[in-house]
Design a protein around this motif. Structure first.
Motif, PDB file in Angstrom:
ATOM      1  N   ASP A   2     -65.025 -37.044 -34.039  1.00 37.44           N
ATOM      2  CA  ASP A   2     -64.152 -35.729 -34.277  1.00 37.44           C
ATOM      3  C   ASP A   2     -63.172 -35.853 -35.380  1.00 37.44           C
ATOM      4  OD1 ASP A   2     -65.109 -34.207 -31.898  1.00 37.44           O
ATOM      5  OD2 ASP A   2     -63.705 -35.028 -30.579  1.00 37.44           O
TER       6      ASP A   2
ATOM      7  N   ALA B 229     -52.530 -26.965 -33.697  1.00 39.30           N
ATOM      8  CA  ALA B 229     -53.644 -26.506 -33.351  1.00 39.30           C
ATOM      9  C   ALA B 229     -53.960 -25.117 -34.142  1.00 39.30           C
ATOM     10  CB  ALA B 229     -53.559 -25.784 -31.835  1.00 39.30           C
TER      11      ALA B 229
ATOM     12  N   GLN C 189     -60.129 -23.710 -35.785  1.00 33.34           N
ATOM     13  CA  GLN C 189     -61.306 -24.801 -35.736  1.00 33.34           C
ATOM     14  C   GLN C 189     -60.961 -26.245 -35.752  1.00 33.34           C
ATOM     15  OE1 GLN C 189     -64.047 -23.566 -38.642  1.00 33.34           O
ATOM     16  NE2 GLN C 189     -63.522 -21.208 -38.394  1.00 33.34           N
ATOM     17  N   GLY C 190     -59.735 -26.517 -35.158  1.00 30.71           N
ATOM     18  CA  GLY C 190     -59.513 -28.003 -35.243  1.00 30.71           C
ATOM     19  C   GLY C 190     -57.989 -27.996 -34.870  1.00 30.71           C
ATOM     20  N   TYR C 191     -57.513 -29.347 -35.209  1.00 33.20           N
ATOM     21  CA  TYR C 191     -56.205 -29.747 -34.971  1.00 33.20           C
ATOM     22  C   TYR C 191     -55.835 -30.778 -35.971  1.00 33.20           C
ATOM     23  CZ  TYR C 191     -57.177 -28.339 -30.136  1.00 33.20           C
ATOM     24  OH  TYR C 191     -57.623 -27.770 -29.145  1.00 33.20           O
TER      25      TYR C 191
ATOM     26  N   THR D 247     -59.007 -32.977 -37.171  1.00 37.17           N
ATOM     27  CA  THR D 247     -59.826 -33.353 -36.136  1.00 37.17           C
ATOM     28  C   THR D 247     -60.595 -32.270 -35.466  1.00 37.17           C
ATOM     29  OG1 THR D 247     -58.355 -33.541 -34.398  1.00 37.17           O
ATOM     30  CG2 THR D 247     -58.645 -35.547 -35.212  1.00 37.17           C
ATOM     31  N   ASP D 248     -61.584 -32.081 -34.915  1.00 34.42           N
ATOM     32  CA  ASP D 248     -62.484 -31.152 -34.307  1.00 34.42           C
ATOM     33  C   ASP D 248     -61.799 -30.851 -32.887  1.00 34.42           C
ATOM     34  OD1 ASP D 248     -64.390 -30.552 -36.282  1.00 34.42           O
ATOM     35  OD2 ASP D 248     -65.837 -32.003 -35.539  1.00 34.42           O
ATOM     36  N   GLY D 249     -61.657 -32.016 -32.275  1.00 35.26           N
ATOM     37  CA  GLY D 249     -61.002 -31.751 -30.848  1.00 35.26           C
ATOM     38  C   GLY D 249     -59.920 -32.844 -30.779  1.00 35.26           C
TER      39      GLY D 249
ATOM     40  N   THR E  11     -57.447 -34.542 -27.562  1.00 38.17           N
ATOM     41  CA  THR E  11     -56.686 -34.387 -26.167  1.00 38.17           C
ATOM     42  C   THR E  11     -55.464 -35.052 -26.293  1.00 38.17           C
ATOM     43  OG1 THR E  11     -57.138 -36.846 -25.400  1.00 38.17           O
ATOM     44  CG2 THR E  11     -58.920 -35.020 -24.832  1.00 38.17           C
TER      45      THR E  11
END
Length: 127
Positions: free
Chosen positions: A27, A85, A88-90, A105-107, A109
């Motif tokens: 990611d 956020a 399309q990503g973080y 990053t893409d995703g 947590t």
């Protein structure tokens, strides 16, 4: 804001990128190291275009240096890191005295963002 080609050593760059890859995995989009007046993109995933306005991002992210003092002594405790956020990503930003890293990053947590920020903070402190 000035782009530098070797703001950090190859060893340091590899260490920061490796830590991000280990924590975030596939990611990971990019890793950028910055100071109040210079920056260097250490990593850009091969499927992405190198056309982002990095200078604009870095200029905004240098606010992180001020956040460390602005929030000092707050009832929430000391400032640690920022997660932003986007559609399309973080982006995760970590700063210490006069250097910082932001990672896209893409995703992401909450647990991984905490791990990433902790690891980057330790690496930046060891400079």
């Amino acid at each position: 804001m000035e782009l530098e080609s070797h703001l950090v050593s190859d060893t340091r760059s590899e260490s920061l990128v490796r830590a991000c890859r280990t924590t975030v995995g596939d990611d990971l989009r990019s890793v950028t190291y910055f100071t109040p007046d210079r920056y260097e993109q250490l990593y850009l995933r091969s499927d992405l275009e190198a056309d982002a306005d990095l200078a604009g991002f870095v200029e905004h992210e240098t606010d992180g240096f001020h956040a460390r003092t602005a929030y000092k002594g707050s009832e929430l405790g000391n400032y640690q890191y920022t997660v932003r956020a986007f559609d399309q990503g973080y982006m995760t930003r970590v700063t210490v005295a006069d250097s910082g890293v932001f990672v896209t990053t893409d995703g992401l947590t909450l647990r991984r963002s905490e791990e990433l920020a902790s690891t980057l903070g330790e690496l930046l402190q060891s400079e």
